[in-house]
Structures are given as C-alpha cells and as structure tokens.
Motif scaffolding. Structure first.
Motif, PDB file in Angstrom:
ATOM      1  N   GLU A 143       6.858   3.255   3.660  1.00 55.82           N
ATOM      2  CA  GLU A 143       8.115   2.529   3.430  1.00 55.82           C
ATOM      3  C   GLU A 143       7.937   1.470   2.346  1.00 55.82           C
ATOM      4  O   GLU A 143       8.805   1.290   1.483  1.00 55.82           O
ATOM      5  CB  GLU A 143       8.589   1.873   4.734  1.00 55.82           C
ATOM      6  N   GLY A 147      10.073   1.738  -0.930  1.00 54.51           N
ATOM      7  CA  GLY A 147      11.130   0.755  -1.122  1.00 54.51           C
ATOM      8  C   GLY A 147      10.777  -0.424  -1.989  1.00 54.51           C
ATOM      9  O   GLY A 147      11.678  -1.103  -2.516  1.00 54.51           O
ATOM     10  N   ASP A 151      10.312   1.927  -5.570  1.00 46.57           N
ATOM     11  CA  ASP A 151      11.776   1.781  -5.515  1.00 46.57           C
ATOM     12  C   ASP A 151      12.464   3.136  -5.667  1.00 46.57           C
ATOM     13  O   ASP A 151      13.461   3.276  -6.362  1.00 46.57           O
ATOM     14  CB  ASP A 151      12.266   0.806  -6.597  1.00 46.57           C
ATOM     15  N   PRO A 153      13.370   6.774  -3.142  1.00 42.87           N
ATOM     16  CA  PRO A 153      13.273   7.401  -1.817  1.00 42.87           C
ATOM     17  C   PRO A 153      12.284   8.563  -1.827  1.00 42.87           C
ATOM     18  O   PRO A 153      12.134   9.259  -2.845  1.00 42.87           O
ATOM     19  CB  PRO A 153      14.700   7.906  -1.559  1.00 42.87           C
ATOM     20  N   GLN A 160      14.234   6.709   3.011  1.00 39.59           N
ATOM     21  CA  GLN A 160      15.274   6.280   2.072  1.00 39.59           C
ATOM     22  C   GLN A 160      14.868   5.079   1.228  1.00 39.59           C
ATOM     23  O   GLN A 160      15.540   4.743   0.260  1.00 39.59           O
ATOM     24  CB  GLN A 160      16.557   5.965   2.849  1.00 39.59           C
ATOM     25  N   ASN A 162      14.565   1.710   2.177  1.00 46.08           N
ATOM     26  CA  ASN A 162      15.435   0.550   2.416  1.00 46.08           C
ATOM     27  C   ASN A 162      14.699  -0.668   2.951  1.00 46.08           C
ATOM     28  O   ASN A 162      15.339  -1.610   3.433  1.00 46.08           O
ATOM     29  CB  ASN A 162      16.549   0.924   3.400  1.00 46.08           C
ATOM     30  N   GLN A 165      15.673  -4.133   1.845  1.00 44.19           N
ATOM     31  CA  GLN A 165      16.925  -4.641   2.429  1.00 44.19           C
ATOM     32  C   GLN A 165      16.788  -4.815   3.942  1.00 44.19           C
ATOM     33  O   GLN A 165      17.778  -4.947   4.656  1.00 44.19           O
ATOM     34  CB  GLN A 165      18.078  -3.678   2.135  1.00 44.19           C
TER      35      GLN A 165
END
Length: 436
Positions: A143, A147, A151, A153, A160, A162, A165
């Motif tokens: 992850e 992310g 940056d 997916p 994804q 994320n 965020q």
C-alpha cells in the motif's frame, strides 16, 4: 533416546512435530493469501496447492491413526453440513459446478480438521500469528509502495493506492472488507499471544499496532461492529472467568438474557446505529439484495438451489438476483442468507448447529479453564458469526477454515464423545501429543 525422524521413513516424517508445524504455517499462509495467489498465478495454481496440502493432510492423519480417536475426529454437525452440501449436487442447477464447489468446501475442512488434531491451541495461535504478521506487513508495504512511492494503483492485486488519503486500503486481500475482517482476526490472535507471553513484548506491540493500523485504514464499516462485539465478548468472558464455580451457571444465564435483550435493542435502533457508522448506503444495498434473495428462497425453501459457494454470475438464480439488484454481487453479503439460498432451511439449521455448538462448547471451556489461551476459540467464533451478518466470508476461504478449526477444537474438549473415552483419559490435556 528418541529415534531420528529420518530413520523412521515416510511414516515418521508424516507423524513428526516439525512437519505438523510446517504444514500448519503453509495452510494458513496459502488460504489467507488466496486472493493474491489467484490474481498473480491463477486459480488453478491455488487449487493445486490446496490439493497437494490435502494429500499431505491425509498422510499425516493416517500416520497418527493410533493417536487419534475416530469418534473425536470430526464434529457430527460438520459432517452433516458438509454432507448436505454434497447432496445438493443432485438438485443443483449446475451439478458440475456444485460438485467442484463442494470439493473446495470439503478440502478446506480436511485441512482444518488435520490442524486441529496435530497442533494444540497455543501452537495454532502461534502459527496464525506468525502468518498474519507477514501478510499484514506485506499488505502495508504494498500500500505504501502503491499510494506513496509510485502513486499508482496495483490493479493486478486490487490495490487502489489510497493510503495517502488514509484509506480505504485493500492490501493483498482484494477488498477493504476482507482486509478489515482479517485484521480483526489477527488482532484477537496477537492479543492472545501477548497475554500468554508466547512471543517477545516488542513483537506483540508491533503486531497489535500493525493490525490496528490496517483495520482502521481499511475503512470497513464492519470493523467497528466486529471490534465492539469481540470487546464485549472478551469483557463478559473475563467476568465469568473471575466468578466462583457455583456462580458461573447463573451468571451465564444472565449474560445470555442480556445478549438477547441487546440483540432486540440493536435491531430496534438499527437505523440510528447505521447512520452513526456512516453505512447507510451499504445497508440499503444489502437490504435490497436480501429482499430479492428471499423471493428465490420461496421457490426451493427446504433444499435450496444447490451449493455453489461464491456466486457464479452466469448461473440461476444468481444471474437473476444480480439483474434485479442492478449490480454484480459475488455473494449474498450475509452468510446466513447465502446458506438459506443455496442449501435451504435444512442447510441453515445445520450451519447454525455447527456454529452454535462450537461457540457454546468453546465458551464453557474458556470459562472454566485457567489459561487465557482457551479464550481464542470463542472470540474468533464471535468475530466469524458477527461478520456473517454482513458478509459471507465464513462460508469459504480462511473464514470457513477457522470456523471448522474452532468447531474441531471445541468438540475435543466438551462433547458427548468424552463419555465414550476411557476413564484414564484427561480432558484437560490435548488428545494428541502434537510435539513442540
């Protein structure tokens, strides 16, 4: 002096504690990594690994046949449920798919039964803890890679990207809900490890923080419900364990009454609770799906449509249910509705009996015995049964593996089988000497 394993041939290897530990680690690692294996190497690869493990499992049980009591091998409720699922092949809309789905169900059950007989509870907890530390660490690392560092997916794993965020994240589990479910199961295991002092304090702290961070980042609405249910169950179990023996029975009845009242109150206040969790849209989706499912349950109410496990989108009634819902679902988003749809009321009764007997037996054992290790089984069952109200994970994959494992563990300690054992058998001790 103990004879070396190598000098005892294949039988000695299959009966050895070293192979039992390696087998347990491999089973947990494979089944919990099923999504990642299927997405990177294909479903055939995963099925081949599981099939190979089943062959090893049969060999291990055969090598230990003198140590394992036949009547204690498999819980009766498990035999009846799996047997009914197998029988559904004869009235399924697609007998071939149902047969292979049943083989998958029975195969994972075999692996769980084998672990239940070659490893005791502490060894099982340690193995699961070791596997989950690795898988959750890999999930977090991927992850961060997706992310933050790249940056981008990682679509082949369903990640994804994320995490920047603060979620939702999926890790190697494919969906946020499955990651959240796995994280809660891992947290239970890590906390039991800590209480039993079976790993170093630093490892325990890292594990709990890791599990907690991923549970939060999954942003799964079910995580809050699962964590609350497990915390309440742990508190109730702690109260019962501290009570004197003559107070436990009335206290258990009081807790049972409180549970019933709590369930009624929770149902009555479901709308405010759903709004507080911010899960209004998720619940609305589920409610519509369940209403459609009940329409098709009425067509075959007793025997169901046949066992498929995860839905096959092109098969009846799943294709029609999804068409009416306007979405493509891979399950009923509720294990009880899924069993009712696929195996009818008979299947649902058998499933509730399997889970219910396992929970009651494990709860009573954990209430009476001193070691905190016995709390692992009922707390895992609480997580499985509560999650079953929102997802169908308990019917396949690692959810089904743990359900069967807990049922086997509970049946070893408290069942009608104990009355058939010889008087010198001590129910406080594991029935099989699993080794170090």
């Amino acid at each position: 002096m103990t004879e070396p394993v190598a000098s005892r041939g294949l039988g000695g290897l299959l009966a050895s504690a070293a192979l039992a530990r390696a087998f347990t680690l491999t089973v947990f690692g494979t089944v919990f990594s099923a999504v990642a294996i299927e997405r990177t190497a294909g479903r055939v690869t995963y099925a081949t690994i599981v099939a190979g493990l089943c062959v090893v499992a049969i060999g291990m049980l055969a090598a230990r046949r003198r140590e394992i009591s036949l009547v204690r091998l498999v819980p009766t409720t498990l035999v009846l449920f799996v047997g009914w699922a197998g029988a559904s092949v004869f009235w399924s809309t697609d007998a071939t798919r149902s047969l292979w789905s049943w083989v998958a169900l029975a195969g994972l059950a075999l692996l769980a039964v084998t672990i239940g007989h070659v490893r005791d509870t502490l060894q099982t907890v340690r193995a699961l803890g070791d596997v989950m530390r690795v898988l959750l660490s890999v999930s977090l690392a991927l992850e961060v890679l997706s992310g933050i560092l790249l940056d981008l997916p990682l679509r082949f794993l369903g990640i994804q990207g994320n995490i920047a965020q603060f979620g939702p994240v999926q890790g190697i589990f494919g969906t946020r809900n499955l990651l959240g479910f796995a994280a809660v199961l891992a947290l239970i295991t890590f906390l039991v490890e800590y209480r039993t002092q079976s790993v170093r304090p630093g490892v325990s702290l890292f594990s709990v923080v890791l599990g907690g961070v991923l549970a939060v980042l999954s942003d799964s609405p079910t995580v809050v419900v699962l964590a609350t249910a497990v915390a309440v169950a742990a508190g109730a179990l702690a109260i019962v364990r501290r009570a004197s023996p003559h107070q436990r029975t009335p206290l258990q009845w009081v807790l049972g009454a409180v549970l019933v009242v709590g369930l009624i109150a929770g149902y009555a206040a479901r709308h405010p609770i759903i709004a507080w969790l911010g899960a209004g849209s998720d619940f609305s989706t589920r409610a519509g799906l369940w209403a459609n499912i009940l329409t098709y349950v009425r067509v075959h109410p007793v025997q169901g449509w046949g066992w498929f496990g995860p839905w096959t989108p092109s098969e009846v009634p799943f294709i029609v249910i999804n068409f009416r819902a306007g979405e493509t679902h891979a399950s009923a988003l509720n294990a009880y509705f899924d069993v009712l749809l696929q195996l009818g009321w008979i299947g649902l009764v058998l499933f509730l009996a399997l889970a219910g007997f396992a929970f009651v037996r494990s709860w009573l054992v954990a209430s009476e015995r001193r070691s905190i290790i016995y709390a692992w089984t009922p707390l895992i069952l609480v997580a499985l049964l509560v999650d079953s109200m929102f997802e169908s994970f308990t019917l396949w994959g690692f959810g089904w593996l743990l359900l069967v494992l807990c049922a086997v563990r509970a049946g070893q300690s408290r069942s009608w089988r104990e009355r058939m054992e010889l008087p010198e058998d001590d129910p406080e001790l594991p029935h099989v000497n699993p080794g170090p």
